[in-house]
Design a protein around this motif. Structure first.
Motif, mmCIF file in Angstrom:
data_model
loop_
_atom_site.group_PDB
_atom_site.id
_atom_site.type_symbol
_atom_site.label_atom_id
_atom_site.label_comp_id
_atom_site.label_asym_id
_atom_site.label_seq_id
_atom_site.Cartn_x
_atom_site.Cartn_y
_atom_site.Cartn_z
ATOM 1 N N ILE A 76 0.879 -1.173 0.000
ATOM 2 C CA ILE A 76 0.000 0.000 0.000
ATOM 3 C C ILE A 76 0.913 1.218 0.000
ATOM 4 N N LYS A 77 0.882 1.953 -1.097
ATOM 5 C CA LYS A 77 1.780 3.089 -1.263
ATOM 6 C C LYS A 77 1.512 4.156 -0.203
ATOM 7 N N ASN A 78 2.594 4.642 0.374
ATOM 8 C CA ASN A 78 2.570 5.709 1.388
ATOM 9 C C ASN A 78 1.882 5.297 2.690
ATOM 10 N N ALA A 79 1.525 4.021 2.806
ATOM 11 C CA ALA A 79 0.991 3.480 4.064
ATOM 12 C C ALA A 79 -0.157 4.311 4.628
ATOM 13 N N LYS A 80 -1.080 4.677 3.746
ATOM 14 C CA LYS A 80 -2.197 5.507 4.200
ATOM 15 C C LYS A 80 -3.470 5.118 3.469
ATOM 16 N N TRP A 81 -4.565 5.053 4.219
ATOM 17 C CA TRP A 81 -5.903 4.841 3.662
ATOM 18 C C TRP A 81 -6.891 5.733 4.402
ATOM 19 N N ARG A 82 -7.570 6.572 3.640
ATOM 20 C CA ARG A 82 -8.464 7.554 4.241
ATOM 21 C C ARG A 82 -7.700 8.321 5.324
ATOM 22 N N GLN A 83 -8.241 8.360 6.530
ATOM 23 C CA GLN A 83 -7.534 9.081 7.600
ATOM 24 C C GLN A 83 -6.612 8.181 8.401
ATOM 25 N N TYR A 84 -6.467 6.921 7.985
ATOM 26 C CA TYR A 84 -5.722 5.950 8.778
ATOM 27 C C TYR A 84 -4.268 5.861 8.326
ATOM 28 N N GLU A 85 -3.369 5.984 9.285
ATOM 29 C CA GLU A 85 -1.939 5.826 9.032
ATOM 30 C C GLU A 85 -1.563 4.371 9.324
ATOM 31 N N LEU A 86 -1.186 3.653 8.286
ATOM 32 C CA LEU A 86 -0.817 2.251 8.446
ATOM 33 C C LEU A 86 0.673 2.123 8.763
ATOM 34 N N THR A 87 1.062 0.967 9.258
ATOM 35 C CA THR A 87 2.461 0.728 9.604
ATOM 36 C C THR A 87 3.344 0.847 8.368
ATOM 37 N N GLN A 88 4.412 1.632 8.484
ATOM 38 C CA GLN A 88 5.405 1.728 7.416
ATOM 39 C C GLN A 88 6.482 0.677 7.674
ATOM 40 N N ASN A 89 6.449 -0.396 6.908
ATOM 41 C CA ASN A 89 7.427 -1.468 7.105
ATOM 42 C C ASN A 89 8.156 -1.822 5.814
ATOM 43 N N ALA A 90 8.028 -0.953 4.805
ATOM 44 C CA ALA A 90 8.761 -1.106 3.543
ATOM 45 C C ALA A 90 9.106 0.298 3.060
ATOM 46 N N GLY A 91 10.074 0.908 3.729
ATOM 47 C CA GLY A 91 10.342 2.316 3.473
ATOM 48 C C GLY A 91 9.158 3.140 3.933
ATOM 49 N N GLU A 92 8.624 3.977 3.057
ATOM 50 C CA GLU A 92 7.460 4.788 3.395
ATOM 51 C C GLU A 92 6.151 4.043 3.121
ATOM 52 N N ASN A 93 6.263 2.804 2.683
ATOM 53 C CA ASN A 93 5.079 2.052 2.271
ATOM 54 C C ASN A 93 4.715 0.980 3.294
ATOM 55 N N THR A 201 6.618 0.355 -11.284
ATOM 56 C CA THR A 201 7.692 1.334 -11.360
ATOM 57 C C THR A 201 9.023 0.630 -11.097
ATOM 58 N N LYS A 202 10.122 1.367 -11.247
ATOM 59 C CA LYS A 202 11.432 0.774 -10.976
ATOM 60 C C LYS A 202 11.594 0.402 -9.511
ATOM 61 N N HIS A 203 10.735 0.933 -8.656
ATOM 62 C CA HIS A 203 10.770 0.596 -7.223
ATOM 63 C C HIS A 203 9.781 -0.519 -6.876
ATOM 64 N N GLY A 204 9.141 -1.091 -7.898
ATOM 65 C CA GLY A 204 8.245 -2.213 -7.664
ATOM 66 C C GLY A 204 6.841 -1.840 -7.239
ATOM 67 N N LEU A 205 6.465 -0.576 -7.393
ATOM 68 C CA LEU A 205 5.118 -0.139 -7.041
ATOM 69 C C LEU A 205 4.229 -0.162 -8.282
ATOM 70 N N PRO A 206 2.967 -0.564 -8.145
ATOM 71 C CA PRO A 206 2.069 -0.540 -9.300
ATOM 72 C C PRO A 206 1.908 0.871 -9.848
ATOM 73 N N PRO A 306 -2.300 -5.679 -5.858
ATOM 74 C CA PRO A 306 -1.747 -4.823 -4.798
ATOM 75 C C PRO A 306 -1.990 -3.336 -5.058
ATOM 76 N N ASP A 307 -2.099 -2.595 -3.955
ATOM 77 C CA ASP A 307 -2.321 -1.146 -3.962
ATOM 78 C C ASP A 307 -3.652 -0.780 -4.598
ATOM 79 N N ALA A 308 -4.623 -1.674 -4.463
ATOM 80 C CA ALA A 308 -5.934 -1.451 -5.081
ATOM 81 C C ALA A 308 -6.617 -0.196 -4.563
ATOM 82 N N ILE A 309 -6.325 0.211 -3.340
ATOM 83 C CA ILE A 309 -7.019 1.390 -2.794
ATOM 84 C C ILE A 309 -6.654 2.666 -3.540
ATOM 85 N N HIS A 310 -5.537 2.641 -4.279
ATOM 86 C CA HIS A 310 -5.129 3.821 -5.041
ATOM 87 C C HIS A 310 -5.457 3.710 -6.530
#
Length: 339
Positions: A76-93, A201-206, A306-310
């Protein structure tokens, strides 16, 4: 049909055995599938997924081999969904549900066992609390593992939450039909019933784009040897494929030398395929003492992309309060040389 129980160092494992001696072993740590033993053309039963020789290594290395991934598989890119801050356990993701705690490396509760004349199975359960890893809602996740007498192994994951939240589970087994990881997957033949794949992307993000597979190395609509097919893909396969809605198997894997064949059918919209390219670790002892090396297995992770919320076109992984949602995948094992 029978269930054989094992216990060592606080880890419980259960081997489901059908009437044709095929077996599947699942441990309660991470609701992890540690072995699937099927016969080759000469009748030898060997493990067709990658697994540690010692159960304790699953805890030590936390490498997802055969583990249940939840609440949400993938990134989940940027570890955020709506107002919820998710755990960042892959860099900022946020990756594979976060690690506070990581559900794949926690003990699950065995709710009950199933045993009839033509199938055996387990029902395991895990409760993840409101706020864990930043997710809203206390969620009960139920995992069903069922082996039948035809050689079909079915995994079902059901999530039910008391608040609106996210749910996109999968199983992270790496398959290698040579048996006990005797050879790499390079000459094994893969077919994926998918017209589109998720570009990265080159960083493996959708990227959010879903190109057609036509005239690309991602075109597995006709059976192809994995190694030569993916050679042009830098870093190998780690991509999601949008599965066609068909009654036929959506994924097929075949090893001509052993004769083993796997077909997969799922109610999920996609499969994430990883060829484990450049995945090496000499510390690991897998399938009889073998170290982990590049392209030793291929994972077939049935899930929503993956990253379907975005990316709305990927599909929704939002579930509503008190409405259970089930992801189900069936793996049918056979041997092409059987008469």
């Amino acid at each position: 049909m029978k269930i054989i129980e094992h216990q060592a160092n606080g880890i419980n494992s259960y081997t489901l055995v059908n009437n044709h001696h095929m077996s599947v072993t699942i441990m309660d740590w991470g609701a992890t599938v540690t072995a699937i033993r099927t016969h080759d053309k000469d009748g030898r039963f060997e493990n067709v997924i990658l697994g540690f020789d010692n159960l304790e290594d699953y805890i030590t290395y936390q490498s997802f081999f055969g583990a249940t991934i939840a609440r949400v598989a993938g990134v989940i890119k940027n570890a955020k969904w709506r107002q919820y801050e998710l755990t960042q356990n892959a860099g900022e993701n946020h990756l594979n549900g976060g690690n506070l705690p990581q559900i794949a490396f926690e003990p699950w509760f065995l709710e009950h066992k199933l045993q009839t004349k033509d199938q055996v199975g387990l029902v395991m359960q895990y409760i993840t609390l409101d706020g864990e890893n930043g997710y809203p809602g206390t969620m009960t996740i139920t995992a069903n593992f069922i082996l039948d007498d035809t050689g079909k192994f079915t995994i079902s994951y059901t999530g039910k939450s008391d608040k609106t939240t996210l749910f996109n589970p999968t199983n992270h087994a790496y398959f290698n039909l040579s048996g006990d990881a005797e050879r790499t997957i390079d000459q094994q033949i893969l077919k994926i019933n998918a017209d589109e794949y998720s570009s990265l992307t080159k960083h493996g993000l959708p990227t959010g784009k879903l190109p057609w597979v036509t005239d690309t190395p991602f075109d597995f609509r006709e059976p192809a040897e994995i190694g030569p097919q993916i050679a042009p893909i830098k870093g190998g396969l780690r991509h999601g494929f949008v599965l066609n809605n068909t009654p036929y198997p959506q994924v097929e894997l075949l090893d001509r030398l052993s004769g083993r064949k796997l077909t997969m059918h799922t109610n999920t919209r996609a499969v994430v395929v990883s060829s484990a390219t450049n995945y090496r670790d000499d510390r690991y002892r897998l399938n009889g003492g073998k170290p982990m090396r590049s392209q030793l297995g291929v994972s077939l992770q049935a899930q929503t992309l993956p990253d379907a919320i975005h990316h709305k076109e990927f599909g929704s992984i939002i579930i509503e309060p008190n409405i259970p949602v089930t992801y189900q995948t069936a793996y049918q094992f056979s041997n092409i040389y059987d008469v």
